[in-house]
Write a protein that holds these residues in place. Structure first.
Motif, PDB file in Angstrom:
ATOM      1  N   ALA A  87       0.838  -1.208   0.000  1.00  0.00           N
ATOM      2  CA  ALA A  87       0.000   0.000   0.000  1.00  0.00           C
ATOM      3  C   ALA A  87       0.867   1.249   0.000  1.00  0.00           C
ATOM      4  N   GLN A  88       0.553   2.166  -0.926  1.00  0.00           N
ATOM      5  CA  GLN A  88       1.253   3.452  -1.033  1.00  0.00           C
ATOM      6  C   GLN A  88       0.186   4.517  -1.270  1.00  0.00           C
ATOM      7  N   CYS A  89       0.362   5.717  -0.715  1.00  0.00           N
ATOM      8  CA  CYS A  89      -0.605   6.773  -1.032  1.00  0.00           C
ATOM      9  C   CYS A  89       0.095   8.116  -1.205  1.00  0.00           C
ATOM     10  N   GLY A  90      -0.667   9.063  -1.787  1.00  0.00           N
ATOM     11  CA  GLY A  90      -0.133  10.399  -2.025  1.00  0.00           C
ATOM     12  C   GLY A  90       0.201  11.092  -0.701  1.00  0.00           C
ATOM     13  N   VAL A  91       1.049  12.117  -0.789  1.00  0.00           N
ATOM     14  CA  VAL A  91       1.428  12.883   0.394  1.00  0.00           C
ATOM     15  C   VAL A  91       0.877  14.301   0.200  1.00  0.00           C
ATOM     16  N   PRO A  92      -0.030  14.758   1.087  1.00  0.00           N
ATOM     17  CA  PRO A  92      -0.608  16.090   0.906  1.00  0.00           C
ATOM     18  C   PRO A  92       0.493  17.149   0.758  1.00  0.00           C
ATOM     19  N   GLY A  93       0.326  17.999  -0.255  1.00  0.00           N
ATOM     20  CA  GLY A  93       1.313  19.059  -0.476  1.00  0.00           C
ATOM     21  C   GLY A  93       2.400  18.684  -1.461  1.00  0.00           C
ATOM     22  N   LEU A  94       2.484  17.417  -1.851  1.00  0.00           N
ATOM     23  CA  LEU A  94       3.469  17.009  -2.873  1.00  0.00           C
ATOM     24  C   LEU A  94       2.705  16.599  -4.129  1.00  0.00           C
ATOM     25  N   ALA A  95       3.178  17.083  -5.284  1.00  0.00           N
ATOM     26  CA  ALA A  95       2.461  16.824  -6.530  1.00  0.00           C
ATOM     27  C   ALA A  95       2.449  15.329  -6.864  1.00  0.00           C
ATOM     28  N   LYS A  96       3.550  14.646  -6.586  1.00  0.00           N
ATOM     29  CA  LYS A  96       3.623  13.217  -6.919  1.00  0.00           C
ATOM     30  C   LYS A  96       4.256  12.480  -5.753  1.00  0.00           C
ATOM     31  N   ALA A  97       3.809  11.261  -5.537  1.00  0.00           N
ATOM     32  CA  ALA A  97       4.428  10.458  -4.473  1.00  0.00           C
ATOM     33  C   ALA A  97       4.825   9.122  -5.068  1.00  0.00           C
ATOM     34  N   TYR A  98       5.886   8.514  -4.521  1.00  0.00           N
ATOM     35  CA  TYR A  98       6.323   7.218  -5.046  1.00  0.00           C
ATOM     36  C   TYR A  98       5.188   6.203  -4.921  1.00  0.00           C
ATOM     37  N   GLY A  99       4.980   5.438  -5.982  1.00  0.00           N
ATOM     38  CA  GLY A  99       4.028   4.333  -5.926  1.00  0.00           C
ATOM     39  C   GLY A  99       2.632   4.712  -6.364  1.00  0.00           C
ATOM     40  N   VAL A 100       2.367   6.004  -6.552  1.00  0.00           N
ATOM     41  CA  VAL A 100       1.028   6.438  -6.953  1.00  0.00           C
ATOM     42  C   VAL A 100       1.108   6.872  -8.403  1.00  0.00           C
ATOM     43  N   GLY A 101       0.485   6.122  -9.284  1.00  0.00           N
ATOM     44  CA  GLY A 101       0.625   6.473 -10.697  1.00  0.00           C
ATOM     45  C   GLY A 101      -0.607   6.131 -11.488  1.00  0.00           C
ATOM     46  N   ARG A 102      -0.398   6.030 -12.778  1.00  0.00           N
ATOM     47  CA  ARG A 102      -1.506   5.726 -13.694  1.00  0.00           C
ATOM     48  C   ARG A 102      -2.054   4.335 -13.425  1.00  0.00           C
ATOM     49  N   GLY A 103      -3.337   4.244 -13.143  1.00  0.00           N
ATOM     50  CA  GLY A 103      -3.994   2.935 -13.029  1.00  0.00           C
ATOM     51  C   GLY A 103      -3.515   2.146 -11.819  1.00  0.00           C
ATOM     52  N   ASP A 104      -4.252   1.126 -11.478  1.00  0.00           N
ATOM     53  CA  ASP A 104      -3.946   0.313 -10.316  1.00  0.00           C
ATOM     54  C   ASP A 104      -2.934  -0.774 -10.622  1.00  0.00           C
ATOM     55  N   LEU A 105      -3.021  -1.306 -11.833  1.00  0.00           N
ATOM     56  CA  LEU A 105      -2.327  -2.555 -12.094  1.00  0.00           C
ATOM     57  C   LEU A 105      -1.002  -2.389 -12.823  1.00  0.00           C
ATOM     58  N   PHE A 106      -0.830  -1.285 -13.520  1.00  0.00           N
ATOM     59  CA  PHE A 106       0.320  -1.209 -14.423  1.00  0.00           C
ATOM     60  C   PHE A 106       1.344  -0.160 -14.021  1.00  0.00           C
ATOM     61  N   TYR A 107       1.236   0.376 -12.806  1.00  0.00           N
ATOM     62  CA  TYR A 107       2.107   1.473 -12.421  1.00  0.00           C
ATOM     63  C   TYR A 107       3.587   1.082 -12.340  1.00  0.00           C
ATOM     64  N   GLU A 108       4.418   1.823 -12.923  1.00  0.00           N
ATOM     65  CA  GLU A 108       5.852   1.909 -12.647  1.00  0.00           C
ATOM     66  C   GLU A 108       6.414   2.823 -13.719  1.00  0.00           C
ATOM     67  N   PRO A 109       6.842   4.015 -13.322  1.00  0.00           N
ATOM     68  CA  PRO A 109       7.118   5.026 -14.331  1.00  0.00           C
ATOM     69  C   PRO A 109       8.394   4.785 -15.133  1.00  0.00           C
ATOM     70  N   ALA A 110       8.364   5.305 -16.344  1.00  0.00           N
ATOM     71  CA  ALA A 110       9.510   5.448 -17.230  1.00  0.00           C
ATOM     72  C   ALA A 110       8.943   6.351 -18.298  1.00  0.00           C
ATOM     73  N   GLU A 111       9.492   7.554 -18.414  1.00  0.00           N
ATOM     74  CA  GLU A 111       8.832   8.515 -19.282  1.00  0.00           C
ATOM     75  C   GLU A 111       9.753   9.043 -20.371  1.00  0.00           C
ATOM     76  N   ALA A 112       9.138   9.325 -21.531  1.00  0.00           N
ATOM     77  CA  ALA A 112       9.897   9.833 -22.677  1.00  0.00           C
ATOM     78  C   ALA A 112      10.354  11.268 -22.398  1.00  0.00           C
ATOM     79  N   GLY A 113      11.316  11.749 -23.194  1.00  0.00           N
ATOM     80  CA  GLY A 113      11.839  13.101 -23.000  1.00  0.00           C
ATOM     81  C   GLY A 113      12.937  13.085 -21.953  1.00  0.00           C
ATOM     82  N   ARG A 114      13.204  14.265 -21.356  1.00  0.00           N
ATOM     83  CA  ARG A 114      14.211  14.294 -20.279  1.00  0.00           C
ATOM     84  C   ARG A 114      13.627  13.654 -19.019  1.00  0.00           C
ATOM     85  N   PRO A 115      14.473  13.216 -18.076  1.00  0.00           N
ATOM     86  CA  PRO A 115      13.918  12.593 -16.872  1.00  0.00           C
ATOM     87  C   PRO A 115      12.928  13.527 -16.171  1.00  0.00           C
TER      88      PRO A 115
END
Ligand code: KDG
Ligand code: MG
Length: 402
Positions: A148-176
């Motif tokens: 279980a992971q959840c967002g942290v109030p006041g932070l735009a993004k938190a580790y473990g909280v991403g797109r969808g429930d089942l497929f989360y783990e980031p790797a994004e195009a462009g610069r890091p």
């Protein structure tokens, strides 16, 4: 059974995967995962330029010898790129060994030590209530263990909280992409999350949590103590572990079980943690720690210390890695749990496999070898796309661990 050729296949069915396919004179093929998230082509080049030419002509039956040849023979030892490349060769050789004899690879690793491989899934949400809801959905899917992971109030993004429930783990195009972090804000929310989860779900489900290398031993000791009453299965990567001795302080402050090691790649990264029993689980994966041979060396060191394997299985590890991990999980004595994040349908189509999920557990299947393959035509439909993991900064801009 001579190795006659080796091909590296890079495909991006939603995220990048690197696969090694070895061929033998008898016409058998074996596959190995060579994916290192965000640094994929470094491993592809290491294999193509340095490893495949060296092992072509070698006897594919001598798995330990090939492993030592690549490990000691390179002179330059360890490191994620080298060990991922060795892992790919090793998986492919164990696949070939099973296929040659017509048995699943685990029969060559001592057979089954258990009937199923317990797995955990990832419940995440922007808020505590979203995460409770996601955890309930995982229970409905049959999971008996949930991270279980959840967002942290006041932070735009938190580790473990991403797109969808089942497929989360980031790797994004462009610069890091850049994320921001505040330990103070996180420490407000993490104990509340587990208090709510236990109120709602009771104690009949295993709960896990990943702090993703972000705390000091003092902060992690504080958190571990507060989580004790919620009886976690484990608290993962509470502190960065390049310095294994940091765990001495943490261990002396909490009885919450500790897990670490998805970024480790050899037995030397964890021997202090294991022999002083500073952790309960090691999370090293087959793909990043020298393959089935590498992980078995680690598991056997851990066994007399009652440290168990809790194998990394995020979506950036391909279904080939999962097939190989399950052969180890089902056969070793000191297995703990296997992480299982589901891949997308596109990925599943590129990597047909024999392993299957039921009632919160995975089963490796009885196909010969690892029981997995790559559909090269489908793979060719998804060309490589450069992508990066996020980089993390404190609120004042200081770079910190992601
Ligand atoms: O590529 C990095 C991921 O594999 C990692 O962030 C996943 O921490 C992770 C986990 O526990 O699955
Ligand atoms: Mg982790």
């Amino acid at each position: 059974m001579r190795i006659t050729a080796g091909r590296v296949i890079v495909t991006c069915p939603g995220r990048n995967f690197v696969t090694l396919k070895l061929e033998t004179a008898e016409g058998l093929t074996g596959v190995g995962d060579a994916t290192l998230n965000g640094r994929e082509l470094a491993v592809a080049a290491y294999l193509e330029e340095h490893v495949v030419p060296a092992i072509t002509g070698m006897d594919a039956r001598n798995i330990e010898d090939v492993w030592q040849y690549l490990y000691k023979g390179a002179y330059w030892r360890r490191g994620p790129v080298t060990m991922t490349a060795i892992a790919a060769v090793d998986m492919a050789l164990w696949d070939l060994a099973g296929k040659r004899l017509g048995v699943p690879t685990h029969e060559l690793l001592g057979g089954r030590s258990r009937s199923e491989v317990l797995v955990y899934g990832h419940a995440n949400g922007e808020t505590i209530e979203d995460t409770v809801e996601a955890a309930r959905r995982y229970q409905q899917l049959g999971y008996r263990a949930i991270r279980a992971q959840c967002g942290v109030p006041g932070l735009a993004k938190a580790y473990g909280v991403g797109r969808g429930d089942l497929f989360y783990e980031p790797a994004e195009a462009g610069r890091p992409p850049e994320h921001e972090w505040s330990t103070e804000r996180y420490l407000d929310v993490a104990p509340q999350l587990f208090s709510r989860l236990r109120d709602e779900l009771g104690f009949d489900v295993h709960l896990l949590h990943d702090a993703h290398h972000r705390l000091t031993p003092t902060e992690a000791g504080w958190l571990g103590r507060r989580l004790e009453e919620h009886r976690l299965f484990w608290l993962e990567d509470a502190v960065p572990a390049e310095n294994q001795r940091l765990y001495r302080q943490l261990r002396s402050h909490t009885t919450t079980p500790l897990a670490v090691g998805e970024v480790f790649n050899s037995v030397y990264d964890l021997h202090v943690l294991v022999t002083e029993r500073l952790v309960d689980y090691i999370r090293t994966s087959v793909v990043h720690a020298g393959g089935i041979t590498g992980v078995r060396k680690i598991a056997h060191l851990m066994e007399p210390y009652q440290v168990r394997l809790g194998s990394h299985g995020a979506t950036d590890l391909s279904p080939v890695c999962m097939a190989a991990a399950l052969q180890v999980d089902i056969s070793i004595n000191n297995f703990g749990i296997q992480e299982y994040m589901r891949h997308t349908e596109e990925t599943e189509a590129v990597f047909p496999h024999a392993w299957w999920f039921a009632d919160g557990a995975l089963h490796p299947g009885d196909g010969p070898g690892l029981g997995v393959d790559i559909d090269e035509e489908r793979a060719a439909e998804w060309p490589y796309e450069r992508a990066y993991l996020p980089v993390n900064r404190l609120l004042d801009g200081t770079v910190t661990s992601w």
